[in-house]
Design a protein around this motif. Sequence first.
Motif, PDB file in Angstrom:
ATOM      1  N   GLY A 284      68.104  -7.292  30.486  1.00  0.00           N
ATOM      2  CA  GLY A 284      69.088  -7.700  29.396  1.00  0.00           C
ATOM      3  C   GLY A 284      68.156  -7.816  28.286  1.00  0.00           C
ATOM      4  O   GLY A 284      66.979  -7.980  28.282  1.00  0.00           O
ATOM      5  N   SER A 285      68.708  -7.820  26.950  1.00  0.00           N
ATOM      6  CA  SER A 285      68.182  -7.769  25.808  1.00  0.00           C
ATOM      7  C   SER A 285      67.815  -9.215  25.516  1.00  0.00           C
ATOM      8  O   SER A 285      68.701  -9.973  25.688  1.00  0.00           O
ATOM      9  N   LYS A 286      66.647  -9.283  25.052  1.00  0.00           N
ATOM     10  CA  LYS A 286      66.047 -10.720  24.590  1.00  0.00           C
ATOM     11  C   LYS A 286      66.807 -10.900  23.274  1.00  0.00           C
ATOM     12  O   LYS A 286      66.455 -12.179  22.799  1.00  0.00           O
ATOM     13  N   VAL A 287      67.266 -10.116  22.611  1.00  0.00           N
ATOM     14  CA  VAL A 287      67.665 -10.231  21.165  1.00  0.00           C
ATOM     15  C   VAL A 287      69.243 -10.100  21.198  1.00  0.00           C
ATOM     16  O   VAL A 287      69.761  -9.280  21.584  1.00  0.00           O
ATOM     17  N   ASN A 288      69.877 -11.297  20.730  1.00  0.00           N
ATOM     18  CA  ASN A 288      71.174 -11.360  20.663  1.00  0.00           C
ATOM     19  C   ASN A 288      71.927 -10.521  19.473  1.00  0.00           C
ATOM     20  O   ASN A 288      71.578 -11.007  18.330  1.00  0.00           O
ATOM     21  N   ARG A 289      72.227  -9.220  19.517  1.00  0.00           N
ATOM     22  CA  ARG A 289      72.827  -8.502  18.387  1.00  0.00           C
ATOM     23  C   ARG A 289      74.112  -7.958  18.650  1.00  0.00           C
ATOM     24  O   ARG A 289      74.751  -7.917  19.811  1.00  0.00           O
ATOM     25  N   ASP A 290      74.908  -7.420  17.539  1.00  0.00           N
ATOM     26  CA  ASP A 290      76.021  -6.630  17.884  1.00  0.00           C
ATOM     27  C   ASP A 290      75.855  -5.000  18.671  1.00  0.00           C
ATOM     28  O   ASP A 290      74.604  -4.733  18.524  1.00  0.00           O
ATOM     29  N   LEU A 291      76.934  -4.584  19.079  1.00  0.00           N
ATOM     30  CA  LEU A 291      76.662  -3.387  19.812  1.00  0.00           C
ATOM     31  C   LEU A 291      76.557  -2.289  18.988  1.00  0.00           C
ATOM     32  O   LEU A 291      77.456  -2.281  17.823  1.00  0.00           O
ATOM     33  N   THR A 292      75.668  -1.369  19.308  1.00  0.00           N
ATOM     34  CA  THR A 292      76.143   0.145  18.466  1.00  0.00           C
ATOM     35  C   THR A 292      77.242   0.846  19.019  1.00  0.00           C
ATOM     36  O   THR A 292      77.799   0.323  19.917  1.00  0.00           O
ATOM     37  N   ASP A 293      77.548   1.884  18.075  1.00  0.00           N
ATOM     38  CA  ASP A 293      78.821   2.598  18.532  1.00  0.00           C
ATOM     39  C   ASP A 293      78.567   3.444  20.079  1.00  0.00           C
ATOM     40  O   ASP A 293      79.635   3.200  20.803  1.00  0.00           O
ATOM     41  N   ILE A 294      77.539   3.633  20.344  1.00  0.00           N
ATOM     42  CA  ILE A 294      77.273   4.346  21.579  1.00  0.00           C
ATOM     43  C   ILE A 294      77.426   3.398  22.814  1.00  0.00           C
ATOM     44  O   ILE A 294      77.999   3.292  23.751  1.00  0.00           O
ATOM     45  N   GLU A 295      76.939   2.068  22.628  1.00  0.00           N
ATOM     46  CA  GLU A 295      76.965   1.217  23.603  1.00  0.00           C
ATOM     47  C   GLU A 295      78.108   0.529  23.646  1.00  0.00           C
ATOM     48  O   GLU A 295      78.689   0.133  24.738  1.00  0.00           O
ATOM     49  N   GLN A 296      79.077   0.427  22.529  1.00  0.00           N
ATOM     50  CA  GLN A 296      80.472   0.134  22.843  1.00  0.00           C
ATOM     51  C   GLN A 296      81.004   0.937  23.589  1.00  0.00           C
ATOM     52  O   GLN A 296      82.214   0.615  24.386  1.00  0.00           O
ATOM     53  N   THR A 297      80.781   2.549  23.248  1.00  0.00           N
ATOM     54  CA  THR A 297      81.524   3.284  24.027  1.00  0.00           C
ATOM     55  C   THR A 297      81.331   3.429  25.549  1.00  0.00           C
ATOM     56  O   THR A 297      82.364   3.358  26.384  1.00  0.00           O
ATOM     57  N   VAL A 298      80.053   2.861  25.814  1.00  0.00           N
ATOM     58  CA  VAL A 298      79.633   2.770  27.194  1.00  0.00           C
ATOM     59  C   VAL A 298      80.372   1.424  27.938  1.00  0.00           C
ATOM     60  O   VAL A 298      81.052   1.726  29.010  1.00  0.00           O
ATOM     61  N   MET A 299      80.496   0.422  26.898  1.00  0.00           N
ATOM     62  CA  MET A 299      81.321  -0.638  27.525  1.00  0.00           C
ATOM     63  C   MET A 299      82.663  -0.567  27.687  1.00  0.00           C
ATOM     64  O   MET A 299      83.426  -1.208  28.544  1.00  0.00           O
ATOM     65  N   GLU A 300      83.410   0.424  26.829  1.00  0.00           N
ATOM     66  CA  GLU A 300      84.665   0.517  27.061  1.00  0.00           C
ATOM     67  C   GLU A 300      85.023   1.166  28.375  1.00  0.00           C
ATOM     68  O   GLU A 300      85.978   1.103  29.201  1.00  0.00           O
ATOM     69  N   GLY A 301      84.120   2.340  28.946  1.00  0.00           N
ATOM     70  CA  GLY A 301      84.219   2.858  30.222  1.00  0.00           C
ATOM     71  C   GLY A 301      84.146   1.791  31.032  1.00  0.00           C
ATOM     72  O   GLY A 301      84.831   1.829  32.251  1.00  0.00           O
ATOM     73  N   ILE A 302      82.944   0.800  31.166  1.00  0.00           N
ATOM     74  CA  ILE A 302      82.996  -0.353  32.180  1.00  0.00           C
ATOM     75  C   ILE A 302      84.323  -1.146  32.297  1.00  0.00           C
ATOM     76  O   ILE A 302      84.939  -1.480  33.236  1.00  0.00           O
ATOM     77  N   ILE A 303      84.877  -1.566  31.018  1.00  0.00           N
ATOM     78  CA  ILE A 303      86.040  -2.437  31.254  1.00  0.00           C
ATOM     79  C   ILE A 303      87.195  -1.842  31.621  1.00  0.00           C
ATOM     80  O   ILE A 303      88.119  -2.202  32.306  1.00  0.00           O
ATOM     81  N   VAL A 304      87.465  -0.291  31.435  1.00  0.00           N
ATOM     82  CA  VAL A 304      88.587   0.369  31.794  1.00  0.00           C
ATOM     83  C   VAL A 304      88.373   0.331  33.297  1.00  0.00           C
ATOM     84  O   VAL A 304      89.470   0.132  33.998  1.00  0.00           O
ATOM     85  N   ARG A 305      87.173   0.567  33.770  1.00  0.00           N
ATOM     86  CA  ARG A 305      87.074   0.543  35.489  1.00  0.00           C
ATOM     87  C   ARG A 305      87.602  -0.768  35.813  1.00  0.00           C
ATOM     88  O   ARG A 305      88.153  -0.935  36.812  1.00  0.00           O
ATOM     89  N   ILE A 306      87.122  -1.944  35.338  1.00  0.00           N
ATOM     90  CA  ILE A 306      87.289  -3.214  35.479  1.00  0.00           C
ATOM     91  C   ILE A 306      88.680  -3.526  35.683  1.00  0.00           C
ATOM     92  O   ILE A 306      89.304  -4.195  36.529  1.00  0.00           O
ATOM     93  N   LEU A 307      89.418  -2.975  34.701  1.00  0.00           N
ATOM     94  CA  LEU A 307      90.903  -3.262  34.523  1.00  0.00           C
ATOM     95  C   LEU A 307      91.802  -2.909  35.558  1.00  0.00           C
ATOM     96  O   LEU A 307      92.627  -3.332  36.187  1.00  0.00           O
ATOM     97  N   GLY A 308      91.349  -1.610  36.412  1.00  0.00           N
ATOM     98  CA  GLY A 308      91.695  -0.924  37.429  1.00  0.00           C
ATOM     99  C   GLY A 308      91.874  -1.883  38.544  1.00  0.00           C
ATOM    100  O   GLY A 308      92.695  -2.137  39.236  1.00  0.00           O
ATOM    101  N   ASN A 309      90.795  -2.772  38.761  1.00  0.00           N
ATOM    102  CA  ASN A 309      90.765  -3.822  39.951  1.00  0.00           C
ATOM    103  C   ASN A 309      91.549  -5.001  39.420  1.00  0.00           C
ATOM    104  O   ASN A 309      92.413  -5.480  40.513  1.00  0.00           O
TER     105      ASN A 309
END
Length: 341
Positions: free
Chosen positions: A138-163
């Motif tokens: 985990g990151s030790k610095v609490n910061r906003d997500l970059t555009d690439i990181e946000q796209t990665v999390m979108e894929g994770i959340i979409v998969r979670i929503l199927g469950n």
Amino acid sequence: MNEVLSQDEIDQLLTAISSGEIETESVTQVQDQRKIKIYDFKRPDKFSKEQIRTVSIMHETFARLTTTALSAQLRSMVHVHVASVDQLTYEEFIRSIPNPTTLGIINMDPLKGSAVLEIDPAITFSVIDRLMGGQGEGSKVNRDLTDIEQTVMEGIIVRILGNLREAWSQVIDLRPRLGQIETNPQFAQIVPPTEMVVLVTLETKVGEVEGMMNFCIPYLTIEPIISKLSAQYMYSSVRSGATTENLNILKDRLSTVAIPVVAEIGEMNLTVRDVLSLRAGDVIRLPDVRVGDPMTIKIGNRKKFECRPGLVGNKVAVQIVHRLEELGKEEFEELVAEEGE
């Protein structure tokens, strides 16, 4: 629970009151406190204990499915389980989460309104690090997500929503969709601050990193199905007979089952020595089989049809000419079980 005092206990109590060791006002005050039940009219309870318990059961299923899905995707040990299910105001929820964080605004179609899936920053950056080839730290610095990181999390959340859809299937055919991702909780005002919500808190562990996932559902969104949030309704829906919808689902799933179909000319017993000595051009004489006899089609290990060989275009084919037997229900189940093994 009320207790019945003996005569000796009554005498001791009267003696203590007469001597001043116990004041009658304190006894009356204790009795009055037992009759008072504190109730906050600013935040009335909208969900009964049974409904809260049902929501917890539904999301325990969601937690198990998410554990399996994330473990497979991240190639790491992931554990998700329901820590608590509470009802509180939306303002209290917003104040309880960090800023910035990962907030997925979820469209709860066919229900009206939206819900919020909040993922702790420690879990977010651990998942991103793992998917990017790291060790899942985990990151030790609490910061906003970059555009690439946000796209990665979108894929994770979409998969979670199927469950989530599968976990809610006993109550409603939910079709959750990710609307957008926010990092500032103040920008995720889906309902008024005083509106009551049900908050499902999921303890999440990815590798050695621990954090929380919070699923916040407003009462206004869940109100149309509030009567279905009972164990009795869920169990009755499970025990309900084979409805047309269930039969169609079973047919769709069975239609994808692969079962071998073999056209068999005949059979005979050979020793291993004879089989090893076979060469191209050798002829095997099949007993009791003539040139004009039909072939047998075997489905699995059962003889089902008689057929004749031929060609369709440039491809070898067979034409079914006769049905040998009907495949019973028990035989079909055994056949599917054998193929599944």
